[in-house]
Design a protein around this motif. Sequence first.
Motif, PDB file in Angstrom:
ATOM      1  N   GLN A 130     161.985 -29.124 -78.780  1.00 40.42           N
ATOM      2  CA  GLN A 130     162.203 -28.904 -77.540  1.00 40.42           C
ATOM      3  C   GLN A 130     160.336 -28.641 -77.000  1.00 40.42           C
TER       4      GLN A 130
ATOM      5  N   HIS B  63     167.969 -29.403 -86.427  1.00 44.40           N
ATOM      6  CA  HIS B  63     167.871 -27.738 -85.228  1.00 44.40           C
ATOM      7  C   HIS B  63     168.588 -28.543 -83.680  1.00 44.40           C
ATOM      8  N   TRP B  64     169.739 -28.740 -84.032  1.00 45.25           N
ATOM      9  CA  TRP B  64     170.729 -29.013 -83.074  1.00 45.25           C
ATOM     10  C   TRP B  64     170.814 -30.145 -82.675  1.00 45.25           C
TER      11      TRP B  64
ATOM     12  N   ASN C  49     168.800 -24.984 -88.978  1.00 38.29           N
ATOM     13  CA  ASN C  49     168.363 -23.774 -88.223  1.00 38.29           C
ATOM     14  C   ASN C  49     169.437 -23.360 -87.259  1.00 38.29           C
ATOM     15  N   GLU C  50     169.911 -22.187 -87.485  1.00 36.04           N
ATOM     16  CA  GLU C  50     170.768 -21.627 -87.100  1.00 36.04           C
ATOM     17  C   GLU C  50     172.216 -22.248 -86.351  1.00 36.04           C
TER      18      GLU C  50
ATOM     19  N   VAL D  48     174.670 -20.008 -83.539  1.00 37.15           N
ATOM     20  CA  VAL D  48     174.364 -20.407 -82.169  1.00 37.15           C
ATOM     21  C   VAL D  48     174.620 -21.399 -81.876  1.00 37.15           C
TER      22      VAL D  48
ATOM     23  N   PHE E 172     177.380 -21.676 -78.678  1.00 36.31           N
ATOM     24  CA  PHE E 172     176.771 -22.297 -77.709  1.00 36.31           C
ATOM     25  C   PHE E 172     177.001 -23.337 -77.875  1.00 36.31           C
TER      26      PHE E 172
ATOM     27  N   ASN F  13     169.794 -16.939 -87.754  1.00 29.47           N
ATOM     28  CA  ASN F  13     169.593 -16.045 -87.070  1.00 29.47           C
ATOM     29  C   ASN F  13     170.666 -14.822 -86.852  1.00 29.47           C
TER      30      ASN F  13
ATOM     31  N   ASN G 275     165.769 -15.114 -88.181  1.00 28.38           N
ATOM     32  CA  ASN G 275     165.316 -15.355 -87.259  1.00 28.38           C
ATOM     33  C   ASN G 275     165.823 -14.378 -86.229  1.00 28.38           C
TER      34      ASN G 275
ATOM     35  N   TYR H  30     165.926 -11.991 -82.496  1.00 26.45           N
ATOM     36  CA  TYR H  30     164.928 -11.534 -80.694  1.00 26.45           C
ATOM     37  C   TYR H  30     165.361  -9.963 -80.698  1.00 26.45           C
TER      38      TYR H  30
ATOM     39  N   PHE I 138     163.535 -12.987 -70.697  1.00 24.91           N
ATOM     40  CA  PHE I 138     164.901 -13.705 -70.777  1.00 24.91           C
ATOM     41  C   PHE I 138     166.133 -12.898 -70.505  1.00 24.91           C
TER      42      PHE I 138
ATOM     43  N   TRP J 280     165.595 -10.243 -72.406  1.00 20.87           N
ATOM     44  CA  TRP J 280     166.506  -9.911 -73.858  1.00 20.87           C
ATOM     45  C   TRP J 280     165.978  -8.105 -74.233  1.00 20.87           C
TER      46      TRP J 280
ATOM     47  N   GLU K 252     161.375 -17.496 -87.474  1.00 16.26           N
ATOM     48  CA  GLU K 252     161.553 -17.070 -85.817  1.00 16.26           C
ATOM     49  C   GLU K 252     161.050 -15.504 -85.649  1.00 16.26           C
TER      50      GLU K 252
ATOM     51  N   GLU L 228     162.990 -24.649 -73.510  1.00 17.90           N
ATOM     52  CA  GLU L 228     163.908 -23.883 -73.973  1.00 17.90           C
ATOM     53  C   GLU L 228     165.228 -24.110 -73.532  1.00 17.90           C
ATOM     54  N   TRP L 229     165.933 -25.508 -74.275  1.00 25.39           N
ATOM     55  CA  TRP L 229     167.304 -25.335 -73.988  1.00 25.39           C
ATOM     56  C   TRP L 229     168.212 -25.227 -72.709  1.00 25.39           C
TER      57      TRP L 229
ATOM     58  N   PHE M 213     157.718 -19.061 -74.219  1.00 26.84           N
ATOM     59  CA  PHE M 213     157.146 -18.452 -75.768  1.00 26.84           C
ATOM     60  C   PHE M 213     156.167 -18.821 -76.461  1.00 26.84           C
TER      61      PHE M 213
HETATM   62  C1  PNW Z   1     166.762 -20.280 -81.151  1.00 24.83           C
HETATM   63  N1  PNW Z   1     170.663 -16.055 -78.826  1.00 24.83           N
HETATM   64  O1  PNW Z   1     168.049 -19.493 -80.521  1.00 24.83           O
HETATM   65  C2  PNW Z   1     165.672 -21.375 -81.283  1.00 24.83           C
HETATM   66  O2  PNW Z   1     166.181 -21.439 -82.713  1.00 24.83           O
HETATM   67  C3  PNW Z   1     164.879 -21.475 -80.386  1.00 24.83           C
HETATM   68  O3  PNW Z   1     165.150 -23.022 -80.791  1.00 24.83           O
HETATM   69  C4  PNW Z   1     164.906 -21.095 -79.557  1.00 24.83           C
HETATM   70  O4  PNW Z   1     163.814 -21.853 -78.386  1.00 24.83           O
HETATM   71  C5  PNW Z   1     164.668 -19.175 -79.620  1.00 24.83           C
HETATM   72  O5  PNW Z   1     165.455 -18.882 -80.814  1.00 24.83           O
HETATM   73  C6  PNW Z   1     164.227 -19.288 -78.455  1.00 24.83           C
HETATM   74  O6  PNW Z   1     165.502 -18.970 -77.298  1.00 24.83           O
HETATM   75  C7  PNW Z   1     168.117 -19.054 -80.406  1.00 24.83           C
HETATM   76  O7  PNW Z   1     171.673 -16.088 -77.027  1.00 24.83           O
HETATM   77  C8  PNW Z   1     168.961 -19.070 -78.838  1.00 24.83           C
HETATM   78  O8  PNW Z   1     171.358 -15.071 -79.343  1.00 24.83           O
HETATM   79  C9  PNW Z   1     170.004 -17.803 -78.080  1.00 24.83           C
HETATM   80  C10 PNW Z   1     169.860 -17.371 -78.943  1.00 24.83           C
HETATM   81  C11 PNW Z   1     169.707 -16.832 -80.533  1.00 24.83           C
HETATM   82  C12 PNW Z   1     168.544 -17.755 -80.690  1.00 24.83           C
END
Ligand code: PNW
Length: 463
Positions: free
Chosen positions: A22, A123-124, A167-168, A171, A175, A223, A305, A307, A336, A338, A367, A421-422, A430
């Motif tokens: 990223q 991290h993916w 990491n996560e 996800v 995803f 997460n 993490n 969100y 986003f 969210w 995070e 951001e992916w 962010f």
């Molecule tokens: C995390 N969701 O990803 C990642 O660890 C980061 O790389 C990313 O930039 C950040 O959160 C913000 O997106 C996520 O949909 C992606 O629940 C998607 C989700 C949660 C975390």
Amino acid sequence: MTTPTPVFPTGFRWGVSTSAYQVEGAAGTDGRGPSVWDTFAHQPGRIADGSTGDVACDHYHRYAEDVALMAGLGVDAYRFSVAWPRVQPAGSGPAEPRGLDFYDRLVDALLARNIDPVATLYHWDLPQPLEDAGGWLVRDTAHRFAEYADLVAARLGDRVRLWITLNEPFVHLSFGHGLGTHAPGRQLLFDAVPVAHHQLLGHGLAVAALRARTSSPVAITNNYSPVRILGHTGTDTDTGSGSGSGSGSDADRAAGAAYDALHNRLFTDPVLGLGYPPGLGPAPELVRDGDLATIAAPIDVLGVNYYNPTGVRAPEEGSPLPFELVELDGYPRTAFDWPVVPDGLRELLVGLRDRYGDALPPIEITESGCAYDDEPDADGRVHDPERITYLDGHLRAVRAAVDEGVDVRGYFVWSVLDNWEWAEGFTKRFGLVHVDFDTLARTPKSSYAWYRDVIARSRQDSA
Ligand code: PNW
């Protein structure tokens, strides 16, 4: 904010986070090989704005400027990730020294500013040659990951202060392999389950590899999303923590429990020694003797993490999934889309403590953050009051959880910089620091000054 953001106990670790693909750019530099994210981002139609991480923030070349920005914030720690394809361009074999040299320089620059290096190993960004050999669907990838962990720890083990294996993984599973909206773009739905087992096995094998090379603490970052069970009547029947006790129908509650097991427990129960959540374990032939013990190797810290919470109800008949995700109404939203639910973080932290009890190690929030459409005003300043409100609320939630007895040791803002951001490309910002993706100029936002002041005051008042 009517009252100042609360102070935290002495020694609380204030940090910021990024990940390699990223921010680094320099995708073809110093022998770096391609990862699944290079491949995915270069396929038409995958990324919202058609961009790639080829250049991103050019952190690879501008890390000294970025470390200076972190020093200006006064953070205790920087969480970055190591790009596996820099260290092993083909995913196996000897280390590419120039790739490790970069992290060596970064770590030393951090230590020179009294900033703890916190390194995430994965991290993916799987090396593409490993994906071509089956990726996380095959068991061998777990062994390759441990070999890579050993190479990184051999070089940096004396200076990294906290290691994070994955990491996560949820996800990456959902995803990347279930829905196909992230790299490697596989759409396997529940046939992706081997990806869960092999990531977990890779985690456990990497813990063992790290223990042989370093005495620094070791963690995994997951997460988490507290589940809100929503009935088909559309009423939010807030459930408190975990699998939920709302007033939705039995079918809604079963859907909530199924989603909770998948999102919140699949990568935590086995790591903390509880085995797989019922019904979610991989096929027996996938799990060899000793795997569960390997996966349950003791960790020192759980990276969390957060969100937002997730609304869940029973699926329509014929749905391939045992739940349906529903928008949560009545909250402010980030760019986003969210929902902003600070108390979800308190709920989650208390819920983890209640669920795992003595099996739960100390927590670091690895995070927490939000995307807004931040752009410079006529004077070149970037004002992001929504981010300040967001972070203030989430820090209060952490403080409330600490007051309820949860052992939280640190908080890392995602992210220090606007970055790639992916699947959203450059469309979601962010950062505490604005990045102009044409000039790569960095401009601290008003949230940067706010976070700096929160850290300074907490340190002073808790001392
Ligand atoms: C995390 N969701 O990803 C990642 O660890 C980061 O790389 C990313 O930039 C950040 O959160 C913000 O997106 C996520 O949909 C992606 O629940 C998607 C989700 C949660 C975390």
